[in-house]
Design a protein around this motif. Structure first.
Motif, mmCIF file in Angstrom:
data_model
loop_
_atom_site.group_PDB
_atom_site.id
_atom_site.type_symbol
_atom_site.label_atom_id
_atom_site.label_comp_id
_atom_site.label_asym_id
_atom_site.label_seq_id
_atom_site.Cartn_x
_atom_site.Cartn_y
_atom_site.Cartn_z
ATOM 1 N N LEU A 57 0.831 -1.214 0.000
ATOM 2 C CA LEU A 57 0.000 0.000 0.000
ATOM 3 C C LEU A 57 0.862 1.258 0.000
ATOM 4 O O LEU A 57 0.556 2.226 -0.711
ATOM 5 C CB LEU A 57 -0.939 -0.007 1.198
ATOM 6 N N PHE A 58 1.940 1.250 0.783
ATOM 7 C CA PHE A 58 2.845 2.399 0.835
ATOM 8 C C PHE A 58 3.428 2.683 -0.553
ATOM 9 O O PHE A 58 3.438 3.821 -1.026
ATOM 10 C CB PHE A 58 3.969 2.128 1.846
ATOM 11 N N VAL A 59 3.918 1.640 -1.223
ATOM 12 C CA VAL A 59 4.504 1.801 -2.561
ATOM 13 C C VAL A 59 3.437 2.253 -3.559
ATOM 14 O O VAL A 59 3.686 3.138 -4.395
ATOM 15 C CB VAL A 59 5.187 0.485 -3.017
ATOM 16 N N ALA A 60 2.225 1.682 -3.471
ATOM 17 C CA ALA A 60 1.152 2.065 -4.395
ATOM 18 C C ALA A 60 0.759 3.528 -4.199
ATOM 19 O O ALA A 60 0.585 4.276 -5.182
ATOM 20 C CB ALA A 60 -0.053 1.158 -4.200
ATOM 21 N N VAL A 61 0.645 3.963 -2.941
ATOM 22 C CA VAL A 61 0.308 5.367 -2.668
ATOM 23 C C VAL A 61 1.433 6.271 -3.164
ATOM 24 O O VAL A 61 1.190 7.323 -3.777
ATOM 25 C CB VAL A 61 0.020 5.577 -1.163
ATOM 26 N N ASN A 66 2.945 10.327 -6.982
ATOM 27 C CA ASN A 66 3.944 10.918 -7.868
ATOM 28 C C ASN A 66 3.637 10.716 -9.350
ATOM 29 O O ASN A 66 4.384 11.175 -10.213
ATOM 30 C CB ASN A 66 5.332 10.373 -7.540
ATOM 31 N N THR A 67 2.555 10.027 -9.643
ATOM 32 C CA THR A 67 2.166 9.841 -11.038
ATOM 33 C C THR A 67 0.901 10.626 -11.367
ATOM 34 O O THR A 67 0.827 11.284 -12.406
ATOM 35 C CB THR A 67 1.916 8.345 -11.323
ATOM 36 N N LEU A 68 -0.087 10.603 -10.491
ATOM 37 C CA LEU A 68 -1.409 11.151 -10.799
ATOM 38 C C LEU A 68 -1.596 12.610 -10.386
ATOM 39 O O LEU A 68 -2.400 13.312 -10.994
ATOM 40 C CB LEU A 68 -2.485 10.284 -10.127
ATOM 41 N N LEU A 69 -0.899 13.064 -9.365
ATOM 42 C CA LEU A 69 -1.081 14.441 -8.897
ATOM 43 C C LEU A 69 -0.336 15.424 -9.803
ATOM 44 O O LEU A 69 0.579 15.034 -10.539
ATOM 45 C CB LEU A 69 -0.608 14.567 -7.447
ATOM 46 N N PRO A 70 -0.703 16.695 -9.733
ATOM 47 C CA PRO A 70 -0.003 17.699 -10.552
ATOM 48 C C PRO A 70 1.485 17.768 -10.219
ATOM 49 O O PRO A 70 1.910 17.431 -9.115
ATOM 50 C CB PRO A 70 -0.692 19.013 -10.188
ATOM 51 N N LYS A 71 2.286 18.220 -11.162
ATOM 52 C CA LYS A 71 3.752 18.248 -11.022
ATOM 53 C C LYS A 71 4.191 19.041 -9.792
ATOM 54 O O LYS A 71 5.215 18.722 -9.199
ATOM 55 C CB LYS A 71 4.388 18.860 -12.286
ATOM 56 N N GLY A 72 3.465 20.036 -9.399
ATOM 57 C CA GLY A 72 3.849 20.840 -8.237
ATOM 58 C C GLY A 72 3.766 20.082 -6.925
ATOM 59 O O GLY A 72 4.469 20.381 -5.968
ATOM 60 N N LEU A 73 2.897 19.054 -6.832
ATOM 61 C CA LEU A 73 2.751 18.260 -5.612
ATOM 62 C C LEU A 73 3.601 16.984 -5.626
ATOM 63 O O LEU A 73 3.745 16.326 -4.597
ATOM 64 C CB LEU A 73 1.278 17.886 -5.414
ATOM 65 N N GLN A 74 4.156 16.649 -6.765
ATOM 66 C CA GLN A 74 4.984 15.440 -6.858
ATOM 67 C C GLN A 74 6.372 15.720 -6.273
ATOM 68 O O GLN A 74 6.923 16.792 -6.420
ATOM 69 C CB GLN A 74 5.125 15.007 -8.322
#
Length: 184
Positions: A57-61, A66-74
């Motif tokens: 779950l940790f790795v999936a989250v 880091n894949t689905l959120l906007p670049k500023g939050l990654q």
């Protein structure tokens, strides 16, 4: 640091030959034992399905963040292969291996103590068995020397017959001589 007799406590969970030797890294105010128990707890937890589920779950989250959120939050780029995630998992693995080895060493120590106790118990059982075997042999030899029921009956019969013969002889002697004088 000099050890006094008060600090030298024999523990029942340590092998007999090791009781007088105290390793300095293990017995400083009980910290070595606490650390050992903590490492065993961590190693035991790492071997559970819940740990694997949690790590997955940790790795999936992490990867989803880091894949689905906007670049500023990654904070870890998928384009370069999740470098931070790789470092975190490598760090976790580098600590997991020694913790597991420490737990195995403690288990080996416990197994060694259990083996020693089992060996001592087996020696006591063997000594008890040999003692009982000697006692049984002694009883059998004593029983051979004892008179049997049939032997005692035969002896009593022969004594009764002997008494009957004497009574008959005394009765015959009394008839020939007249009245018998009471013996007393």
């Amino acid at each position: 640091m000099a050890r006094t007799d008060e600090n030298r406590q024999e523990r029942l969970d340590s092998p007999k030959g090791m009781r007088t030797r105290v390793l300095p890294t293990r017995r400083r105010n009980g910290r070595g034992d606490t650390f050992g128990r903590a490492t065993e707890g961590i190693a035991r937890a790492m071997g559970t399905p819940w740990f694997l589920v949690g790590l997955t779950l940790f790795v999936a989250v992490w990867m989803g963040w880091n894949t689905l959120l906007p670049k500023g939050l990654q904070f870890d780029s998928a384009g370069i292969g999740f470098t931070a995630l790789t470092l975190v998992l490598s760090l976790q693995a580098s600590y997991a291996a020694p913790l597991i080895l420490l737990a195995q060493n403690r288990q080996d120590d416990r197994d060694r103590v259990q083996f020693e106790q089992d060996r001592q118990r087996a020696e006591r059982n063997l000594a008890d068995t040999e003692y009982l075997a000697r006692e049984v042999v002694a009883l059998r030899l004593a029983m051979r020397d004892m008179a049997s029921k049939d032997f005692i009956r035969a002896e009593l019969r022969s004594l009764l017959e002997e008494l009957d013969r004497r009574d008959a002889a005394d009765a015959g002697f009394a008839d020939e001589t007249g009245p018998t004088i009471a013996r007393g």
